[in-house]
Design a protein around this motif. Structure first.
Motif, PDB file in Angstrom:
ATOM      1  N   SER A  17      42.624 -64.189 -17.877  1.00 49.83           N
ATOM      2  CA  SER A  17      42.561 -64.950 -16.659  1.00 49.83           C
ATOM      3  C   SER A  17      42.236 -66.358 -17.149  1.00 49.83           C
ATOM      4  CB  SER A  17      41.096 -64.571 -16.025  1.00 49.83           C
ATOM      5  OG  SER A  17      41.521 -63.652 -15.036  1.00 49.83           O
ATOM      6  N   CYS A  18      43.049 -67.397 -16.882  1.00 44.03           N
ATOM      7  CA  CYS A  18      42.789 -68.780 -17.047  1.00 44.03           C
ATOM      8  C   CYS A  18      41.705 -69.089 -16.175  1.00 44.03           C
ATOM      9  CB  CYS A  18      44.278 -69.594 -16.810  1.00 44.03           C
ATOM     10  SG  CYS A  18      44.051 -71.236 -16.860  1.00 44.03           S
ATOM     11  N   PRO A  19      40.809 -69.966 -16.540  1.00 49.68           N
ATOM     12  CA  PRO A  19      39.790 -70.596 -15.566  1.00 49.68           C
ATOM     13  C   PRO A  19      40.387 -71.355 -14.625  1.00 49.68           C
ATOM     14  CG  PRO A  19      39.422 -71.488 -17.708  1.00 49.68           C
ATOM     15  CD  PRO A  19      40.601 -70.443 -17.744  1.00 49.68           C
ATOM     16  N   TYR A  20      41.565 -72.123 -14.791  1.00 47.78           N
ATOM     17  CA  TYR A  20      42.166 -72.662 -13.840  1.00 47.78           C
ATOM     18  C   TYR A  20      43.235 -72.033 -12.884  1.00 47.78           C
ATOM     19  CZ  TYR A  20      39.880 -76.219 -16.754  1.00 47.78           C
ATOM     20  OH  TYR A  20      39.098 -76.963 -17.347  1.00 47.78           O
ATOM     21  N   CYS A  21      44.022 -71.310 -13.644  1.00 52.88           N
ATOM     22  CA  CYS A  21      45.469 -70.677 -12.791  1.00 52.88           C
ATOM     23  C   CYS A  21      45.052 -69.297 -12.461  1.00 52.88           C
ATOM     24  CB  CYS A  21      46.520 -70.772 -13.804  1.00 52.88           C
ATOM     25  SG  CYS A  21      47.018 -72.325 -14.484  1.00 52.88           S
ATOM     26  N   GLY A  22      43.958 -68.568 -13.082  1.00 58.44           N
ATOM     27  CA  GLY A  22      43.830 -67.156 -12.682  1.00 58.44           C
ATOM     28  C   GLY A  22      44.517 -66.410 -13.613  1.00 58.44           C
ATOM     29  N   VAL A  46      44.391 -71.396 -25.325  1.00 61.35           N
ATOM     30  CA  VAL A  46      45.217 -72.497 -24.582  1.00 61.35           C
ATOM     31  C   VAL A  46      46.302 -71.928 -23.642  1.00 61.35           C
ATOM     32  CG1 VAL A  46      46.807 -73.003 -26.435  1.00 61.35           C
ATOM     33  CG2 VAL A  46      46.483 -74.525 -24.595  1.00 61.35           C
ATOM     34  N   HIS A  47      46.355 -72.413 -22.593  1.00 64.18           N
ATOM     35  CA  HIS A  47      47.394 -71.820 -21.417  1.00 64.18           C
ATOM     36  C   HIS A  47      48.755 -72.512 -21.656  1.00 64.18           C
ATOM     37  CE1 HIS A  47      48.230 -70.220 -17.039  1.00 64.18           C
ATOM     38  NE2 HIS A  47      49.158 -69.791 -18.151  1.00 64.18           N
ATOM     39  N   SER A  48      49.121 -72.248 -22.581  1.00 66.76           N
ATOM     40  CA  SER A  48      50.588 -73.334 -23.202  1.00 66.76           C
ATOM     41  C   SER A  48      51.667 -73.324 -22.013  1.00 66.76           C
ATOM     42  CB  SER A  48      50.957 -72.970 -24.469  1.00 66.76           C
ATOM     43  OG  SER A  48      50.631 -71.497 -24.878  1.00 66.76           O
ATOM     44  N   GLY A  60      51.307 -72.619 -18.849  1.00 65.16           N
ATOM     45  CA  GLY A  60      50.947 -73.019 -17.464  1.00 65.16           C
ATOM     46  C   GLY A  60      50.161 -74.109 -17.445  1.00 65.16           C
ATOM     47  N   CYS A  61      48.988 -74.287 -17.372  1.00 69.99           N
ATOM     48  CA  CYS A  61      48.327 -75.633 -17.075  1.00 69.99           C
ATOM     49  C   CYS A  61      47.959 -76.417 -18.480  1.00 69.99           C
ATOM     50  CB  CYS A  61      47.047 -75.395 -16.344  1.00 69.99           C
ATOM     51  SG  CYS A  61      45.658 -74.440 -17.358  1.00 69.99           S
ATOM     52  N   ARG A  62      48.208 -75.915 -19.534  1.00 66.48           N
ATOM     53  CA  ARG A  62      48.388 -76.327 -20.817  1.00 66.48           C
ATOM     54  C   ARG A  62      46.692 -76.868 -20.974  1.00 66.48           C
ATOM     55  NH1 ARG A  62      52.195 -80.461 -19.714  1.00 66.48           N
ATOM     56  NH2 ARG A  62      51.268 -79.909 -17.876  1.00 66.48           N
TER      57      ARG A  62
HETATM   58 ZN    ZN Z   1      46.082 -72.278 -16.716  1.00 64.88          ZN
END
Ligand code: ZN
Lengths: 231, 121
Positions: B5-10, B58-60, B62-64
């Motif tokens: 779970s990315c804290p920004y994208c889910g 790192v959500h490489s 997605g939102c990076r």
């Molecule tokens: Zn993200």
């Protein structure tokens, strides 16, 4: 930069005897392709003004709205549309701004002016990316073959934008129009990945009759006038 | 393959993320008399627990954005996800029992049976 796809076109006017500066898009060699009617259609959406904006929306959102004429997305993974101007959420302080090419220069100037004094960064990335439009009632299904994103309408509603890997290439997927029969996605991909993804997408659509696309190897140079006949 | 779970994208597939090593390791203030050992400690030495580890991801695709995660290295259970700059939340984790009661160190030791709480030895 926004107006010029090749370096040679930066000069004001070409010397006597030389052909005018040529422009092409990453998918200049590709004509729109389609499977059985209504199932899946691929088309490039060439030549648009694209900007990456880095800005804290809490402090600069108001100034941006006044300058650009539309809001920043209020929630992650959402987009804002006003006519032909679109803003994508890319990150908590990062946005992709899309404007018609003819307005791009004036738009950038207005945003820069409006955000003067704000901590921000505006970068013209018009030539970094191109967009592939994927439409038809099988659009979701075709894209599902390429990505791990949850594309079910519950998880990916209209206006949703998400970065992910598409057949291992990074891109931004936007659902512009979501009615089941007329779903219309746009996939923003890097120039160098565009042809590869085009072929993979066509391959995903083979079962609905999309013709096979052979990766471009010996490309010949196509001019803008040739390209514009695509549409 | 698991879901992070990315804290920004889910919630997204693990393939969209890259690992960033152990979290909360502060770069030492530069000093003239800093020893190689001190520098090596910062560069190389990690806690490597068999249990809860705070790590950066790192959500490489997605939102990076970088973010922190608490993961149980013995079970791969993701216990918490929190933003860079935030403190690690308190979590409850099932720590693995070790055969002779030694410290649960070394996440790659497959010979050590992971004991669940209440499980008889
Ligand atoms: Zn993200």
């Amino acid at each position: 930069m926004a107006e010029n796809a090749t370096k040679s076109s930066e000069a004001a006017a070409p010397p006597e005897g030389l052909t005018p500066p040529e422009r092409r898009t990453p998918l200049a060699l590709r004509q729109p392709v389609e499977g059985a009617p209504g199932t899946l259609r691929l088309a490039e959406m060439p030549f648009a003004g694209k900007f990456i904006l880095r800005l804290d929306p809490a402090s600069g959102g108001e100034a941006f709205r006044e300058a650009a004429g539309l809001d920043l997305p209020a929630a992650p993974l959402m987009s804002v549309v006003n006519g032909e101007r679109v803003v994508f959420w890319l990150g908590p302080d990062e946005f992709l701004l899309l404007v018609p090419e003819a307005e791009a220069a004036a738009f950038a100037e207005a945003v820069e002016k409006g955000l003067a004094g704000q901590h921000h960064q505006l970068v013209d990335v018009s030539d970094y990316y191109t967009a592939i439009e994927i439409s038809g009632r099988k659009a979701r299904e075709a894209l599902m073959k390429l990505t791990t994103l949850d594309l079910h309408p519950c998880g990916f509603p209209v206006g949703h934008v998400a970065g992910s890997n598409f057949a291992r290439a990074q891109g931004w997927l936007w659902l512009e129009h979501g009615e089941e029969e007329t779903a219309r996605f746009r996939l923003y991909v890097r120039w160098s990945m565009a042809d590869y993804l085009w072929c993979v997408l066509a391959d995903a659509g083979r079962e609905w009759g999309v013709p096979e696309q052979i990766p471009a190897a010996d490309e010949t140079f196509l001019t803008e006038s040739v390209h514009s006949k695509k549409a | 393959m698991f879901v992070i779970s990315c804290p920004y994208c889910g919630a997204r597939d693990q393939s969209e993320f890259s690992y960033g090593g152990e979290a909360h390791i502060a770069r030492p203030e530069w000093r003239e008399d800093m020893s190689d050992a001190e520098w090596a400690d910062f560069v190389f030495m990690r806690s490597n627990p068999k249990g809860v580890l705070a790590e950066r991801w790192v959500h490489s695709a997605g939102c990076r954005r970088f973010f922190n995660m608490l993961r149980n290295t013995a079970t791969d259970e993701i216990l918490a996800v929190y933003k860079i700059g935030e403190r690690a939340p308190e979590v409850q984790a099932k720590l693995p029992a070790t055969p002779c009661g030694e410290a649960p160190i070394g996440s790659g030791n497959d010979a050590v049976k992971v004991m669940q709480p209440g499980e008889a030895e």
